[in-house]
Motif scaffolding. Sequence first.
Motif, PDB file in Angstrom:
ATOM      1  N   ALA A   1      -6.373 -61.637  53.582  1.00 31.57           N
ATOM      2  CA  ALA A   1      -5.395 -61.203  54.580  1.00 31.57           C
ATOM      3  C   ALA A   1      -4.706 -62.400  55.213  1.00 31.57           C
ATOM      4  CB  ALA A   1      -6.089 -60.380  55.664  1.00 31.57           C
ATOM      5  N   THR A   2      -3.548 -62.149  55.798  1.00 28.00           N
ATOM      6  CA  THR A   2      -2.864 -63.133  56.616  1.00 28.00           C
ATOM      7  C   THR A   2      -2.727 -62.568  58.021  1.00 28.00           C
ATOM      8  OG1 THR A   2      -0.665 -62.288  56.016  1.00 28.00           O
ATOM      9  CG2 THR A   2      -1.568 -64.046  54.662  1.00 28.00           C
TER      10      THR A   2
ATOM     11  N   ASP B   1      -0.394 -62.884  61.176  1.00 28.13           N
ATOM     12  CA  ASP B   1       0.866 -63.412  61.681  1.00 28.13           C
ATOM     13  C   ASP B   1       0.702 -63.947  63.093  1.00 28.13           C
ATOM     14  OD1 ASP B   1       2.084 -62.748  59.341  1.00 28.13           O
ATOM     15  OD2 ASP B   1       3.089 -60.959  60.099  1.00 28.13           O
TER      16      ASP B   1
ATOM     17  N   SER C   1       6.125 -66.006  61.206  1.00 20.72           N
ATOM     18  CA  SER C   1       5.892 -65.709  59.788  1.00 20.72           C
ATOM     19  C   SER C   1       7.196 -65.821  59.009  1.00 20.72           C
ATOM     20  CB  SER C   1       5.316 -64.301  59.652  1.00 20.72           C
ATOM     21  OG  SER C   1       6.062 -63.386  60.440  1.00 20.72           O
TER      22      SER C   1
ATOM     23  N   PHE D   1       7.318 -58.661  61.163  1.00 13.79           N
ATOM     24  CA  PHE D   1       6.132 -57.832  61.021  1.00 13.79           C
ATOM     25  C   PHE D   1       6.572 -56.377  60.871  1.00 13.79           C
ATOM     26  CE2 PHE D   1       2.236 -55.670  62.399  1.00 13.79           C
ATOM     27  CZ  PHE D   1       1.318 -56.345  61.604  1.00 13.79           C
ATOM     28  N   PRO D   2       5.975 -55.623  59.911  1.00  8.62           N
ATOM     29  CA  PRO D   2       6.445 -54.268  59.607  1.00  8.62           C
ATOM     30  C   PRO D   2       6.559 -53.328  60.805  1.00  8.62           C
ATOM     31  CG  PRO D   2       4.884 -54.997  57.947  1.00  8.62           C
ATOM     32  CD  PRO D   2       4.883 -56.051  59.011  1.00  8.62           C
TER      33      PRO D   2
ATOM     34  N   TRP E   1      -4.948 -67.188  57.925  1.00  6.69           N
ATOM     35  CA  TRP E   1      -5.308 -66.432  56.728  1.00  6.69           C
ATOM     36  C   TRP E   1      -6.823 -66.454  56.559  1.00  6.69           C
ATOM     37  CZ3 TRP E   1      -8.057 -69.689  53.634  1.00  6.69           C
ATOM     38  CH2 TRP E   1      -7.815 -71.067  53.783  1.00  6.69           C
TER      39      TRP E   1
ATOM     40  N   ARG F   1      -5.305 -50.691  54.018  1.00 11.44           N
ATOM     41  CA  ARG F   1      -4.047 -51.359  54.338  1.00 11.44           C
ATOM     42  C   ARG F   1      -3.480 -50.855  55.668  1.00 11.44           C
ATOM     43  NH1 ARG F   1      -2.199 -54.213  50.007  1.00 11.44           N
ATOM     44  NH2 ARG F   1      -0.082 -54.272  50.829  1.00 11.44           N
TER      45      ARG F   1
ATOM     46  N   LEU G   1      -2.932 -53.140  59.124  1.00  8.66           N
ATOM     47  CA  LEU G   1      -1.629 -53.270  59.773  1.00  8.66           C
ATOM     48  C   LEU G   1      -1.696 -52.849  61.239  1.00  8.66           C
ATOM     49  CD1 LEU G   1       0.728 -52.034  56.915  1.00  8.66           C
ATOM     50  CD2 LEU G   1       0.586 -54.355  57.857  1.00  8.66           C
TER      51      LEU G   1
ATOM     52  N   GLN H   1      -1.894 -58.569  57.894  1.00  7.57           N
ATOM     53  CA  GLN H   1      -1.183 -58.277  56.650  1.00  7.57           C
ATOM     54  C   GLN H   1      -2.137 -58.411  55.470  1.00  7.57           C
ATOM     55  OE1 GLN H   1       2.018 -57.370  56.191  1.00  7.57           O
ATOM     56  NE2 GLN H   1       3.407 -58.543  57.474  1.00  7.57           N
TER      57      GLN H   1
ATOM     58  N   ALA I   1      -3.464 -59.175  51.807  1.00 10.44           N
ATOM     59  CA  ALA I   1      -2.997 -60.147  50.810  1.00 10.44           C
ATOM     60  C   ALA I   1      -4.080 -60.351  49.773  1.00 10.44           C
ATOM     61  CB  ALA I   1      -2.668 -61.480  51.480  1.00 10.44           C
TER      62      ALA I   1
END
Length: 324
Positions: free
Chosen positions: A123-124, A126, A226, A230-231, A252, A283, A287, A292, A294
Motif C-alpha cells: 500500500a501507499t 498519501d 501525491s 486522492f479518489p 508506503w 480495497r 481507501l 491506496q 498497491a
Amino acid sequence: MTLSRRLFMGAAGATALATPALAQRGTWPDRPIRLVLGFATGGVGDLTARLIAPKIAEGLGQPIVIDNRPSAGGIVSAESVARSAPDGNTMLLLTTTNSTASAIYKSLPYDVVRDFAPIARIATFDHVLLTAANSPYKTLQDVLDAARAKPGSINIGSISVGNAQHLGAELLRSMTGADLTVVPYRSTPDLINATATGDVQIASEILAPALSQLDGGRLRALAMTSAERFPSMPNVPTATESAVPNYIVGSWNGMAAPIGTPRPIIERMNKEIVRAMAQPDIRAKLLELGVQPATSTPEEFGTFIRAEGERWAKIVQDAGIPKQ
C-alpha cells in the motif's frame, strides 16, 4: 476513528507460516508465519497489516501472526528479521521508515537492500499539506507567497525528525526556497492540535490520521503531495498541480523476507498478496482509511526500495539534515 477501531478488532486474529527444507519439498507453509512490524498497534500501518493478513492466510492455509516491535527508525524490527532464518517463517513489513532510517542514521545493524528479499508492495499512504479551517491561506501558493513576503512568518509542522512527514517538510522548504521554519512535534495529535489552533500555519502529515479532522471541519487540506489526487477528495489539488512542480512525497509499505529465503516461497507469498489486494472489500476498506492499495512483483519492489533509499538520501543531503 470508529472505522479504524472496528477494523483493528476484526483483523486482530491475524497469524502465519514455513521451514527451508520443507519449502524445497513443496510442503511450505507447515506452521504460522510471523510478520514483524516496526511500530505499535493501532496506527494506519498496523491496521493495514491486520486487515490483509487474514486474506493472505486464507490462500496459504496457515495463519499470520502480527508481531509489533516499535522502535526509532524501525531498527529493532528490521534487525530481528534480518537475523532470522531464511525459511519463510519470519517476514518484515518493510516501510518508508526503513528507507529514511538508512538516510538519517550514520550506521545501522542491517542493510535494507542487501539483507532482505523483497516480496511485494502492499500500500501507499498519501501525504497532505494541512492548515486550520479558519486559516487565511486558501491555497498552497498563498502560504508560499506569505513566506516570501515576510520571511520567518510561516511555520510548517511535522512529527518525528527523520520520518517521511518531517523530510517532506524539509523538501518543501528546499524545493521552493521559501523561508519556512520546520517545527517537529512528538505525535500526530500534537501536530493536528497545533495546526488547528494556528501555532503552525501549515502541516505535513499522512492523510489517514487527518481524515476525521478534515471531515469534522477543524482542518482544511491545501494540497495532496501525491502524484495524483486522492479518489475520495477530488477537489483537493496536488502540490504539483497547484504550486510546486515535481513535489511528490508519500509513505508506503510492503513485505520482505530475510535474504536467502527460497524463491518458491517468495513467489507464493507474492501471489497471495496480489490476490488479497485485488479483493474489492479490502480495497474499499483501505481507501476509507486513506490508504491506496498497491502491488508489485518482487523485482519491481526491489527496484523501488533501492530508488527510495537513493531519493531520501538526496533529500537529507540537500536539506542539510545532520545524520544521527
